[in-house]
Design an enzyme around this catalytic site. Structure first.
Site, mmCIF file in Angstrom:
data_model
loop_
_atom_site.group_PDB
_atom_site.id
_atom_site.type_symbol
_atom_site.label_atom_id
_atom_site.label_comp_id
_atom_site.label_asym_id
_atom_site.label_seq_id
_atom_site.Cartn_x
_atom_site.Cartn_y
_atom_site.Cartn_z
ATOM 1 N N PRO A 17 0.853 -1.191 0.000
ATOM 2 C CA PRO A 17 0.000 0.000 0.000
ATOM 3 C C PRO A 17 0.886 1.237 0.000
ATOM 4 O O PRO A 17 1.813 1.324 0.794
ATOM 5 C CB PRO A 17 -0.765 -0.120 1.325
ATOM 6 C CG PRO A 17 0.100 -0.966 2.206
ATOM 7 C CD PRO A 17 0.830 -1.901 1.290
ATOM 8 N N MET A 18 0.617 2.148 -0.926
ATOM 9 C CA MET A 18 1.396 3.396 -0.962
ATOM 10 C C MET A 18 0.485 4.538 -1.383
ATOM 11 O O MET A 18 -0.025 4.558 -2.513
ATOM 12 C CB MET A 18 2.552 3.287 -1.967
ATOM 13 C CG MET A 18 3.743 2.520 -1.447
ATOM 14 S SD MET A 18 5.089 2.574 -2.631
ATOM 15 C CE MET A 18 4.570 1.382 -3.850
ATOM 16 N N ALA A 19 0.290 5.481 -0.451
ATOM 17 C CA ALA A 19 -0.562 6.636 -0.732
ATOM 18 C C ALA A 19 -0.018 7.392 -1.942
ATOM 19 O O ALA A 19 1.180 7.667 -2.029
ATOM 20 C CB ALA A 19 -0.595 7.541 0.488
ATOM 21 N N CYS A 102 1.684 3.757 9.521
ATOM 22 C CA CYS A 102 1.894 5.086 8.927
ATOM 23 C C CYS A 102 2.560 6.037 9.930
ATOM 24 O O CYS A 102 2.059 6.231 11.033
ATOM 25 C CB CYS A 102 0.570 5.679 8.462
ATOM 26 S SG CYS A 102 0.810 7.309 7.735
ATOM 27 N N ASN A 202 8.624 -6.944 4.785
ATOM 28 C CA ASN A 202 8.639 -5.697 4.018
ATOM 29 C C ASN A 202 9.831 -4.851 4.486
ATOM 30 O O ASN A 202 10.180 -4.865 5.659
ATOM 31 C CB ASN A 202 7.307 -4.957 4.253
ATOM 32 C CG ASN A 202 7.298 -3.525 3.737
ATOM 33 O OD1 ASN A 202 7.022 -2.593 4.483
ATOM 34 N ND2 ASN A 202 7.596 -3.333 2.475
ATOM 35 N N GLY A 203 10.423 -4.145 3.540
ATOM 36 C CA GLY A 203 11.460 -3.194 3.915
ATOM 37 C C GLY A 203 12.765 -3.372 3.174
ATOM 38 O O GLY A 203 13.417 -4.413 3.298
ATOM 39 N N ASP A 204 13.112 -2.361 2.371
ATOM 40 C CA ASP A 204 14.406 -2.291 1.694
ATOM 41 C C ASP A 204 14.619 -3.387 0.643
ATOM 42 O O ASP A 204 15.754 -3.791 0.389
ATOM 43 C CB ASP A 204 15.556 -2.319 2.721
ATOM 44 C CG ASP A 204 15.521 -1.128 3.663
ATOM 45 O OD1 ASP A 204 14.720 -0.197 3.421
ATOM 46 O OD2 ASP A 204 16.282 -1.132 4.649
ATOM 47 N N ARG A 227 8.880 0.940 -2.326
ATOM 48 C CA ARG A 227 9.652 1.876 -3.150
ATOM 49 C C ARG A 227 10.375 1.207 -4.308
ATOM 50 O O ARG A 227 10.571 1.823 -5.352
ATOM 51 C CB ARG A 227 10.642 2.643 -2.258
ATOM 52 C CG ARG A 227 9.951 3.604 -1.299
ATOM 53 C CD ARG A 227 10.884 4.081 -0.213
ATOM 54 N NE ARG A 227 11.320 2.989 0.657
ATOM 55 C CZ ARG A 227 12.207 3.087 1.619
ATOM 56 N NH1 ARG A 227 12.781 4.243 1.842
ATOM 57 N NH2 ARG A 227 12.538 2.038 2.359
HETATM 58 C C1 LIG Z 1 5.009 7.107 -1.087
HETATM 59 C C2 LIG Z 1 4.720 6.091 0.000
HETATM 60 C C3 LIG Z 1 3.429 5.956 0.458
HETATM 61 C C4 LIG Z 1 3.138 4.999 1.459
HETATM 62 N N1 LIG Z 1 1.843 4.836 1.846
HETATM 63 C C5 LIG Z 1 1.523 3.821 2.690
HETATM 64 C C6 LIG Z 1 0.164 3.511 2.988
HETATM 65 O O1 LIG Z 1 -0.779 4.148 2.493
HETATM 66 N N2 LIG Z 1 -0.069 2.476 3.861
HETATM 67 C C7 LIG Z 1 0.954 1.735 4.422
HETATM 68 O O2 LIG Z 1 0.698 0.797 5.180
HETATM 69 N N3 LIG Z 1 2.241 2.010 4.138
HETATM 70 C C8 LIG Z 1 2.540 3.006 3.281
HETATM 71 N N4 LIG Z 1 3.854 3.218 2.945
HETATM 72 C C9 LIG Z 1 4.901 2.348 3.511
HETATM 73 C C10 LIG Z 1 5.215 1.194 2.575
HETATM 74 O O3 LIG Z 1 4.075 0.371 2.358
HETATM 75 C C11 LIG Z 1 6.360 0.310 3.129
HETATM 76 O O4 LIG Z 1 5.991 -0.220 4.360
HETATM 77 C C12 LIG Z 1 7.674 1.082 3.304
HETATM 78 O O5 LIG Z 1 7.907 1.976 2.218
HETATM 79 C C13 LIG Z 1 8.866 0.111 3.407
HETATM 80 O O6 LIG Z 1 8.939 -0.698 2.267
HETATM 81 P P1 LIG Z 1 10.038 -0.448 1.078
HETATM 82 O O7 LIG Z 1 11.380 -0.446 1.723
HETATM 83 O O8 LIG Z 1 9.801 -1.580 0.111
HETATM 84 O O9 LIG Z 1 9.737 0.914 0.494
HETATM 85 C C14 LIG Z 1 4.164 4.189 1.992
HETATM 86 C C15 LIG Z 1 5.470 4.350 1.525
HETATM 87 C C16 LIG Z 1 5.760 5.278 0.536
HETATM 88 C C17 LIG Z 1 7.171 5.400 0.045
#
Ligand SMILES: Cc1cc2nc3c(=O)[nH]c(=O)nc-3n(C[C@H](O)[C@H](O)[C@H](O)COP(=O)(O)O)c2cc1C
Length: 332
Positions: A17-19, A102, A202-204, A227
């Site tokens: 999920p990513m806003a 969040c 999840n993460g990195d 990301r």
């Molecule tokens: C632009 C953006 C928007 C995000 N929006 C949400 C969201 O709406 N809900 C949520 O649970 N996490 C949100 N996250 C967090 C990501 O889901 C994820 O947990 C975090 O980026 C770590 O994962 P990654 O290292 O693969 O980026 C958001 C992250 C980014 C970068």
């Protein structure tokens, strides 16, 4: 434990999920490239329970996106329950996810998102209330804790499991870390050991090799990518190939990148309105799709100024003509 989605012998791959990013067009593109599951951006339970049209519109999805989870946030168990019941009735997603991760000030100020992690009794009340309000599976997405002093993902996970969560995603950073430091994959491994429900890591994770490494390190049931998927839906296909013992498919050519960027843009125009605003909001995706290409800085400067998708199409065509004349004529 395994998730009911994805492949028998390998972890499922989930678009996070990513806003502002994991909207219907991008979810469709990622499903097309092999994401097994997608999750909506976070949705305000207050907005849903008040029936605010803009909030309801954010939850719409197309059948091709299934399996899909709709993610809710909020700090009031009764409002969260009402929102979950409405989401179930109006949209019937495959599961409802609860956001306990969040870190954004506006959200945590009202104890939403990771703000809930300061009170694990509240976390349990919310999970229990939501699970009691829908027949759909309820999952939760958490950080490792509010701060270093209260860092305890295993206790958080056990409390969610006890309250009825059917799977748990861990982004192993605290709220105070925001996005600094490294995601602590050891914590995901410990959670996999401790919980009976499936754990989603999840993460990195930014490369297909990272997907394999996270799975080997943690034995998680699924890997969730945020990301790393920016402008890079190919990551899902490449990761799936590595997980099933195949060779890593080659990276897309510039022409392939542009083709997918424009397919994504057309979906955005169809689903979000053929307006200047859609084009402006889409600039970030265009920037991501062109990351790392020769001359990317200049290309992105031009893309960040577009006011219509037709302009993006012209910029891509000119780039291919200038840089790879043979490729451009082959594509015609
Ligand atoms: C632009 C953006 C928007 C995000 N929006 C949400 C969201 O709406 N809900 C949520 O649970 N996490 C949100 N996250 C967090 C990501 O889901 C994820 O947990 C975090 O980026 C770590 O994962 P990654 O290292 O693969 O980026 C958001 C992250 C980014 C970068």
């Amino acid at each position: 434990m395994k998730l009911p989605y994805g492949h028998a012998s390998a972890p499922a791959l989930i678009l996070a999920p990513m806003a502002g990013v994991s909207e219907s067009p991008f979810r469709q593109i990622c499903r097309g490239f092999g994401a097994d599951v997608v999750v909506s951006e976070f949705i305000s339970s207050v907005g849903v329970s008040l029936g605010i049209e803009r909030v309801l519109a954010d939850m719409r999805f197309e059948p091709v996106e299934r399996p899909i989870g709709i993610q809710l946030y909020g700090a009031d168990p009764a409002v969260m329950a009402r929102a979950a019941a409405l989401v179930t009735e109006l949209f019937a997603p495959d599961f409802v996810d609860i956001n306990f991760g969040c870190p954004v000030k506006k959200v945590v100020r009202n104890n939403g998102g990771s703000g809930c992690l300061k009170d694990l009794g509240l976390v349990q009340d919310i999970v229990r209330a939501v699970a009691g309000a829908t027949h759909l599976p309820v999952t939760a997405k958490v950080r490792s804790g509010w701060d270093e002093l209260h860092r305890d993902p295993v206790t958080i996970g056990l409390r969610c499991q006890d309250a009825g969560a059917r799977a748990l995603t861990l982004h192993p950073r605290t709220r105070t870390q925001m996005y600094t430091g490294d995601a602590d994959w050891d914590e995901i491994a410990r959670l996999v050991e401790a919980l009976e429900i499936p754990v989603i890591g999840n993460g990195d994770v930014t490369t297909p090799e990272d997907v394999v490494a996270m799975h080997n390190h943690t034995r998680c049931a699924a890997v969730m990518i945020a990301r790393g998927a920016f402008g890079n839906p190919w990551l899902f296909r490449q990761a799936r190939a590595l997980l099933t013992g195949g060779l890593r498919p080659v990276d897309p050519t510039p022409a392939e990148r542009f083709e997918v960027a424009l397919a994504h843009a057309r979906l955005a125009l169809r689903l979000q309105g053929n307006t200047r605003r859609t084009a402006i909001e889409f600039r970030k995706h265009l920037g991501w799709y062109t990351k790392g290409l020769p001359g990317a800085a200049e290309l992105r400067q031009r893309l960040f100024a577009i006011e219509s998708m037709a302009e993006a199409e012209r910029i891509f065509a000119a780039y291919l003509e200038d840089r790879t004349p043979a490729m451009a004529s082959a594509a015609r």
